[in-house]
Scaffold this active site. Structure first.
Site, PDB file in Angstrom:
ATOM      1  N   ASP A 120      16.352 -28.614  83.878  1.00  0.00           N
ATOM      2  CA  ASP A 120      15.342 -27.708  84.433  1.00  0.00           C
ATOM      3  C   ASP A 120      14.235 -28.573  85.009  1.00  0.00           C
ATOM      4  O   ASP A 120      13.563 -29.304  84.260  1.00  0.00           O
ATOM      5  CB  ASP A 120      14.791 -26.804  83.319  1.00  0.00           C
ATOM      6  CG  ASP A 120      15.915 -26.119  82.547  1.00  0.00           C
ATOM      7  OD1 ASP A 120      16.833 -25.589  83.192  1.00  0.00           O
ATOM      8  OD2 ASP A 120      15.887 -26.133  81.299  1.00  0.00           O
ATOM      9  N   ASP A 174      17.743 -12.407  79.866  1.00  0.00           N
ATOM     10  CA  ASP A 174      16.726 -13.227  79.190  1.00  0.00           C
ATOM     11  C   ASP A 174      15.984 -12.319  78.224  1.00  0.00           C
ATOM     12  O   ASP A 174      15.484 -11.265  78.632  1.00  0.00           O
ATOM     13  CB  ASP A 174      15.724 -13.791  80.202  1.00  0.00           C
ATOM     14  CG  ASP A 174      16.337 -14.811  81.154  1.00  0.00           C
ATOM     15  OD1 ASP A 174      17.559 -14.793  81.348  1.00  0.00           O
ATOM     16  OD2 ASP A 174      15.581 -15.619  81.708  1.00  0.00           O
TER      17      ASP A 174
HETATM   18  O1  LIG Z   1      17.153 -21.005  79.894  1.00  0.00           O
HETATM   19  C1  LIG Z   1      16.137 -21.310  79.249  1.00  0.00           C
HETATM   20  O2  LIG Z   1      16.217 -21.947  78.179  1.00  0.00           O
HETATM   21  C2  LIG Z   1      14.770 -20.915  79.732  1.00  0.00           C
HETATM   22  C3  LIG Z   1      13.652 -21.403  79.083  1.00  0.00           C
HETATM   23  C4  LIG Z   1      12.386 -21.036  79.521  1.00  0.00           C
HETATM   24  C5  LIG Z   1      12.209 -20.196  80.608  1.00  0.00           C
HETATM   25  C6  LIG Z   1      13.336 -19.703  81.272  1.00  0.00           C
HETATM   26  C7  LIG Z   1      14.606 -20.056  80.837  1.00  0.00           C
HETATM   27  N1  LIG Z   1      15.732 -19.583  81.479  1.00  0.00           N
HETATM   28  C8  LIG Z   1      15.689 -18.730  82.608  1.00  0.00           C
HETATM   29  C9  LIG Z   1      17.037 -18.464  83.112  1.00  0.00           C
HETATM   30  O3  LIG Z   1      18.041 -19.000  82.702  1.00  0.00           O
HETATM   31  C10 LIG Z   1      17.134 -17.413  84.197  1.00  0.00           C
HETATM   32  O4  LIG Z   1      17.858 -16.336  83.670  1.00  0.00           O
HETATM   33  C11 LIG Z   1      17.869 -17.898  85.393  1.00  0.00           C
HETATM   34  O5  LIG Z   1      17.317 -19.102  85.847  1.00  0.00           O
HETATM   35  C12 LIG Z   1      17.892 -16.821  86.510  1.00  0.00           C
HETATM   36  O6  LIG Z   1      16.884 -17.005  87.482  1.00  0.00           O
HETATM   37  P1  LIG Z   1      16.615 -15.932  88.650  1.00  0.00           P
HETATM   38  O7  LIG Z   1      17.944 -15.601  89.266  1.00  0.00           O
HETATM   39  O8  LIG Z   1      15.696 -16.637  89.608  1.00  0.00           O
HETATM   40  O9  LIG Z   1      15.981 -14.732  88.019  1.00  0.00           O
END
Ligand SMILES: O=C(O)c1ccccc1NCC(=O)[C@H](O)[C@H](O)COP(=O)(O)O
EC number: 5.3.1.16
Length: 250
Positions: A139, A20
Site C-alpha cells: 500500500d 470493508d
Molecule cells: O486492506 C487494508 O488492510 C486496509 C487498511 C486500511 C485502509 C484501507 C484498507 N483497505 C482498503 C481496501 O482494500 C479497499 O477495499 C480497496 O482498495 C478498494 O478500493 P476502491 O475500489 O477504490 O474503493
C-alpha cells in the site's frame, strides 16, 4: 438480421468485490482515512449480494483491526463461513494469534500489510509455512509503503518487494492510496512498474471507477496482473458486478 459485433477482447481478469468492515458496518473510506466512512449497511448482505452476482472472490477487510481500534473478528468469520466463493482476508493480521484466527475462518488467503513492514522475520517464516495462502499488500503513497491502517510510513516499495520476492512471497496486492476510494481510476503506471520487477502475480486495488478502468487493468494481465479489487464503484453503482465480470471475462 443484424448481429452486434463482439467488443475488443481483453484477457480474463479476476475480480474481487470488496467488503470493508468498520464498527460492524460495510463502509468505504476515501484514501483509506479513518473518519471518511460512507456506510453501506450489513457486511453479510453486501458479501451475499456479490456472491449472487457471480463473484468468484470476496476481498474482506477488517478496518478496525487495521487501524488498531478493535476488531470485527466474529463478524468476519461469520461472513467468510457464509461464502461459497474464495475469500481474501485483510486488516490487522500481524502475529500468530491474528493469523491463526484469519486462517481458521477457512478463507482462501490472507493479505498482510503492516507485518510485512515491521516484522520481516515473522513474515518470512509464515510465507515458508503457508505459501500461497499468504499475500502481501503493498500500500503506497508514491513509492513509500504505508502500514498501521496506512497511517505510518514503512519503507521503500521496491526494496521491500525485492526482499519479499527473495523469501518466496506468492502474490502482491498493490494499492495506490491516493486513488483508493476516490473513483479516479487505477494507477496503471504503478502496476506496470511493480510487474516489471516481480514474476509473482499482482492484484490491483484502489480507484476503479468504470468498466473501461477494468478493461485497462486487464490489458496488464500479460505483464502479471491477475486480478482487481473493486469497492466504491460497486457501492456507488457506477456499474453492476455482472457487467464488470462480463467486461473482463476473457
Ligand atoms: O486492506 C487494508 O488492510 C486496509 C487498511 C486500511 C485502509 C484501507 C484498507 N483497505 C482498503 C481496501 O482494500 C479497499 O477495499 C480497496 O482498495 C478498494 O478500493 P476502491 O475500489 O477504490 O474503493
Amino acid at each position: 438480421m443484424s448481429s452486434v459485433p463482439p467488443g475488443p477482447s481483453v484477457p480474463k481478469l479476476e475480480l474481487l468485490p470488496a467488503v470493508d468492515v468498520r464498527d460492524g458496518q460495510a463502509v468505504r473510506l476515501v484514501h483509506g482515512e479513518s473518519g471518511t466512512e460512507t456506510s453501506y449497511g450489513s457486511p453479510l448482505e453486501a458479501a451475499l449480494a456479490w456472491q449472487r452476482s457471480g463473484a468468484e472472490w470476496l476481498h474482506l477487510v477488517d478496518l478496525d483491526a487495521a487501524f488498531g481500534t478493535g476488531d470485527n473478528r466474529a463478524l468476519i468469520a461469520e461472513v467468510t463461513d457464509a461464502m461459497d466463493i474464495k475469500v481474501e482476508l485483510s486488516g490487522g493480521i500481524r502475529d500468530d494469534a491474528s493469523l491463526a484466527a484469519a486462517l481458521a475462518t477457512g478463507c482462501t488467503r490472507v493479505n498482510l500489510g503492516t507485518a510485512a513492514l515491521e516484522s520481516p522475520e515473522w513474515v518470512a517464516k509464515i510465507i515458508a509455512e503457508h505459501g500461497d495462502r499468504i499475500a502481501v499488500g503493498l500500500d503506497v503513497r508514491g513509492t513509500t509503503l504505508r502500514g498501521r491502517g496506512w497511517t505510518r510510513d514503512g519503507g521503500d516499495l521496491y526494496e521491500t518487494l525485492a526482499r519479499l520476492d527473495s523469501e518466496g512471497c506468492a502474490r502482491y496486492v498493490v494499492t495506490d492510496i491516493a486513488k483508493d476510494g476516490t473513483l479516479q481510476g487505477p494507477n496503471l503506471e504503478l502496476l506496470k512498474n511493480v510487474c516489471a520487477v516481480t514474476d509473482k502475480p499482482v492484484v490491483a486495488s484502489g480507484g476503479v471507477s468504470s468498466l473501461d478502468d477494468l478493461r485497462a487493468i486487464a490489458t496488464l494481465v500479460p505483464e502479471g496482473v491477475e486480478g482487481a479489487i473493486v469497492g466504491k464503484a460497486l457501492y456507488a453503482k457506477a456499474f453492476t458486478l455482472e457487467e464488470a465480470l462480463a467486461a473482463v471475462s476473457g
